[in-house]
Design a protein around this motif. Structure first.
Motif, mmCIF file in Angstrom:
data_model
loop_
_atom_site.group_PDB
_atom_site.id
_atom_site.type_symbol
_atom_site.label_atom_id
_atom_site.label_comp_id
_atom_site.label_asym_id
_atom_site.label_seq_id
_atom_site.Cartn_x
_atom_site.Cartn_y
_atom_site.Cartn_z
ATOM 1 N N SER A 23 0.809 -1.205 0.000
ATOM 2 C CA SER A 23 0.000 0.000 0.000
ATOM 3 C C SER A 23 0.841 1.252 0.000
ATOM 4 C CB SER A 23 -0.909 0.011 1.240
ATOM 5 O OG SER A 23 -0.116 -0.024 2.410
ATOM 6 N N ASP A 24 2.136 1.149 0.378
ATOM 7 C CA ASP A 24 3.017 2.312 0.353
ATOM 8 C C ASP A 24 3.553 2.576 -1.032
ATOM 9 O OD1 ASP A 24 2.681 2.657 3.020
ATOM 10 O OD2 ASP A 24 4.373 1.363 3.556
ATOM 11 N N SER A 55 1.564 11.361 -4.086
ATOM 12 C CA SER A 55 2.518 11.112 -3.013
ATOM 13 C C SER A 55 2.082 11.798 -1.725
ATOM 14 C CB SER A 55 3.900 11.627 -3.424
ATOM 15 O OG SER A 55 4.780 11.615 -2.317
ATOM 16 N N PRO A 56 2.308 11.168 -0.581
ATOM 17 C CA PRO A 56 1.945 11.795 0.695
ATOM 18 C C PRO A 56 2.862 12.944 1.087
ATOM 19 C CG PRO A 56 3.089 9.721 1.079
ATOM 20 C CD PRO A 56 2.867 9.812 -0.400
ATOM 21 N N LYS A 580 10.081 4.962 -0.765
ATOM 22 C CA LYS A 580 8.858 4.406 -0.191
ATOM 23 C C LYS A 580 8.347 5.246 0.964
ATOM 24 C CE LYS A 580 7.958 0.139 0.463
ATOM 25 N NZ LYS A 580 6.827 0.030 -0.485
ATOM 26 N N SER A 581 7.099 4.961 1.326
ATOM 27 C CA SER A 581 6.497 5.488 2.545
ATOM 28 C C SER A 581 6.190 4.337 3.479
ATOM 29 C CB SER A 581 5.219 6.265 2.232
ATOM 30 O OG SER A 581 5.514 7.433 1.504
ATOM 31 N N PHE A 582 6.294 4.585 4.775
ATOM 32 C CA PHE A 582 6.102 3.554 5.770
ATOM 33 C C PHE A 582 5.172 4.060 6.884
ATOM 34 C CE2 PHE A 582 10.264 2.913 3.901
ATOM 35 C CZ PHE A 582 10.251 1.560 3.574
ATOM 36 N N PHE A 583 4.667 3.121 7.686
ATOM 37 C CA PHE A 583 3.896 3.449 8.887
ATOM 38 C C PHE A 583 2.743 4.398 8.568
ATOM 39 C CE2 PHE A 583 8.475 3.147 10.120
ATOM 40 C CZ PHE A 583 8.412 1.836 10.588
ATOM 41 N N LYS A 584 1.918 3.986 7.595
ATOM 42 C CA LYS A 584 0.742 4.761 7.188
ATOM 43 C C LYS A 584 1.131 6.173 6.770
ATOM 44 C CE LYS A 584 -2.455 2.147 10.113
ATOM 45 N NZ LYS A 584 -3.496 2.227 11.171
#
Length: 747
Positions: A23-24, A55-56, A580-584
């Motif tokens: 999901s990331d 992107s977040p 990447k993105s991690f931890f929501k």
């Protein structure tokens, strides 16, 4: 006073191992039971694409902040951006090179909301249609298109503290109404660029050491005005004007020089002098560009025309003094004074034509050309005053040199691109360039009064991209480029550092050639491996030449940094990384780690400008280095208003043209708060104060050279930004100036 010894800046990349979550890697959206996914980071035929709209990291950031989080990009001074493995990064917006100077561009990026950006494209090996030199890469920022009319803008104020305090301010305004768009910016500031130097050179019998400081006060003001008007549904015209002025008065060099002599390892004598130099300089850079673009069909075919004029002026006056101990041992007595008047004026007329034909079945055919006519005028005057032991002035020695350099460049390119299937695409092209140049000098010896060069270059390009499946992608690129010398490098002026230490430019420097190859593999659009090989021929660089000489029956040693072509060089690198993105999405990171191997092969013992013979300088040393970089953004609250940034880079020691560059590292921290239309930020760079350049070289002859340059990179910056108006204003169409390639050579 601009840095007298030019040292290659090195920016690198690195790696992290972390737990992966699908999901990331993608943005997921469910519509009536159907799940749609959107890739954030992917590789296309000739570029990496970072879809920041998905992107977040985007929310609440500026464009500059976002670029720092983009894979393969880095910054070590919070001002300039670099692509891993490349000498320079050129900024494009919507496929057009930004027509503004470096300082204005930085302010523009720091004051443009990241929410306006659709994607960022990193082109590590540009195609034949791009006017780039050597191993330069391109960062292309693609803006969102569906935005309403209106007015918007922002104001930014910042204050920075390192050794000295400095301040900056900027004001930007964007307006669009129907067919008319206007974008303007005004920015300025003042600062003192400090540097601390330790310079050592010599042999086992005689040694020089110079220790001291350089302080360079600067006052800057600049801005740009862009006007875009839609003539019809298919045609547009645009006018761009950029201006920048810098005043640097009372720049100083203050160095204590020590000469020690030995006999069989025993100290024989020690002499002291003091170098006290003062410089006043100012420069102006103005450019204007007129653009016309017409769309030819619904497939995207178009014709683009540009005409530009560039005017650059620099006036430099320096007073260089060698002081000796007086009766009170206070270095109050003159030994030598050299006054230099070094003006430079550059005028350039440029034009470009680009025709792009889109065909059915995913064929694209492009053809275009460019013309640059440049004249540089350098009227250098040197006055040397010698003094006897009683401080009495001797007759003045004059050395004048009026050097005029004319250059005409004609370029033509052709590219063909085809998407053969959903998995495989390729692109092939070539650029043919003709360069005619003539340098004339009124006061040089007969063999140097007229320097004429005419040469042609054929520069091929090839790339392909193959998507093995939805998780694996492989691509390859090859490019041939050349680097022409900057105009200041061709001006045969000598810049005095100390009595026995100077830099010498060279009108005989010729263009160098570069051959780049790159193989890239990506996995799940998050992990990547990049293999790169670059071959440089006739490298344009600075070479430290040393010689012993007699002065009044006293032996001395001289060190000159000569600008010239110096042999060949190979650079090979392998880099793995993750984005990447991690931890929501509380942590967004890109990490890279790589190894770089340099092979150097060059020998020089003569100053090509003066014919002066020095000892042989040989650089045939190889080196292998590890390079690491990590950029991280941590979201500290659920409302996405507090952000912590942690960036770090490390580069192992490696061999460059000047010698062995010792390892460098830097830890940078930032804290940001978004509050309505306000942004408050604190940035601390080089927290551990480890970003200090040290270069050391030992020759087989016994000659050695050591440089330590501390630019006081540890600093803290506090900034406040206010955005006003309709933030959905459609941006003015950014146009690549026909003179951009020439402007880069004035720096």
């Amino acid at each position: 006073m601009k840095t007298p010894i030019l040292i290659a800046a090195i920016f690198f990349s690195g790696l992290i191992f972390a737990q992966e979550k699908k999901s990331d890697t993608v943005k997921t959206k469910t519509i009536e039971g159907i799940t749609l996914t959107k890739q954030i980071f992917k590789k296309q035929s000739d570029r990496f694409v970072y879809d920041v709209a998905a992107s977040p990291v985007t929310k609440g950031n500026t464009t500059f902040d976002l670029l720092k989080q983009t894979p393969l990009l880095s910054t070590t001074d919070d001002k300039t951006l670099k692509i891993a493995g490349k000498n320079n990064a050129l900024i494009y917006i919507n496929g057009r090179k930004t027509n503004m100077d470096a300082e204005s561009l930085t302010q523009f990026l720091k004051n443009t909301p990241a929410e306006n950006i659709q994607r960022i494209e990193v082109i590590t090996v540009p195609g034949s249609e791009y006017q780039v030199e050597s191993s330069d890469g391109i960062i292309n920022i693609v803006l969102k298109k569906k935005m309403s009319d209106g007015t918007s803008g922002n104001m930014r104020m910042a204050n920075t503290q390192n050794k000295y305090n400095s301040s900056q301010a900027s004001f930007s305004l964007n307006y669009r109404k129907g067919k008319l768009g206007v974008s303007a910016n005004l920015n300025g500031g003042e600062n003192i660029n400090p540097q601390a130097y330790i310079l050592r050179n010599g042999t086992d019998k005689i040694r020089n050491e110079s220790v001291g400081n350089i302080d360079d006060p600067n006052k800057n003001i600049g801005g740009y005005l862009n006007i875009d008007y839609q003539l019809t549904e298919k045609s547009n015209w645009a006018l761009s004007w950029n201006s920048w002025a810098n005043k640097s008065y009372n720049s100083t060099i203050d160095l204590l020089n020590t000469i020690t002599r030995f006999d069989n390892g025993n100290l024989v004598s020690t002499d002291y002098t003091r170098t006290k130099n003062k410089e006043d300089a100012r420069n102006y850079n103005n450019s204007v560009n007129l653009n016309y673009e017409v769309k030819l069909d619904s497939l995207g075919s178009k014709l683009n025309l540009n005409a530009a004029y560039l005017n650059y002026k620099r006036f430099q006056y320096s007073d260089n003094n060698t002081m000796v101990p007086g009766q009170n041992n206070d270095f109050s007595q003159f030994s030598k004074k050299i006054i230099q008047d070094i003006p430079q004026i550059i005028n350039n007329f440029s034009g470009t034509v680009d025709y792009i034909q889109k065909l059915k079945n995913d064929y694209t055919f492009s053809v275009g050309g460019n013309f640059n006519k440049t004249k540089t005028d350098n009227d250098t005057k040197n006055y040397t005053f010698l003094y006897d032991n009683n401080g009495n002035q001797q007759p003045v020695e004059e050395d004048f040199n009026h050097f005029v350099y004319d250059e005409n460049i004609y370029g033509l390119y052709l590219t063909f691109e085809k998407k053969f299937s959903d998995k495989f695409s390729g692109k092939i092209g070539t650029r043919y360039e003709i360069t005619n140049s003539l340098g004339t000098s009124d006061n040089a010896s007969p063999e140097y009064r007229r320097i004429e060069r005419n040469y042609n270059n054929l520069l091929p390009y090839l790339s392909f991209n193959y998507a093995i499946n939805d998780k694996n992608n492989i691509s390859y690129s090859f490019s041939s480029r050349m680097r022409r010398p900057s105009f200041w490098e061709l001006n045969p002026v000598k810049n005095i550092i100390t009595e026995d230490n100077y830099t010498q430019n060279n009108p005989f420097v010729k263009a160098s050639s570069t051959y780049n190859q790159e193989l890239t593999y990506m996995y799940k659009n998050s992990y990547f491996l990049i293999l790169n090989h670059s071959l440089f021929k006739d490298v344009i660089t600075q070479v430290p030449l040393q010689r012993k000489y007699m002065d009044n029956n006293v032996e001395r040693v001289q060190l000159a940094y000569i600008r010239t072509n110096f042999g060949t060089k190979q650079e090979m690198s392998a880099m793995v990384g993750i984005q990447k993105s991690f931890f929501k999405q509380y942590l967004t990171t890109n990490f890279n780690i790589g190894v770089q191997h340099n092979i150097n092969d060059g020998t020089l013992n003569t100053d090509p400008t003066t014919g002066q013979i020095f000892d042989n300088y040989v650089n045939n040393t190889n080196s292998t280095s590890i390079v690491i970089q990590t950029n991280n953004t941590l979201r500290l609250d659920k409302k996405k208003t507090w952000f912590l940034g942690v960036n770090y880079f490390f580069v192992d020691k490696q061999q460059i043209e000047l010698g062995l560059l010792k390892n460098l590292m830097s830890l940078d921290l930032s804290l940001k708060k978004n509050w309505n239309d306000w942004t408050f930020a604190v940035n601390v760079n080089d927290v551990l104060r480890t970003n200090i350049v040290e270069i050391e070289d030992f020759q087989a002859s016994g000659n050695y050279n050591y440089i330590r340059n501390d630019q006081f990179r540890r600093s803290m910056t506090v900034s406040i930004t206010y955005n006003f108006g309709n933030q959905k204003v459609k941006k003015v169409r950014d146009i690549e100036s026909a003179s951009d390639a020439i402007k880069n050579r004035t720096r």
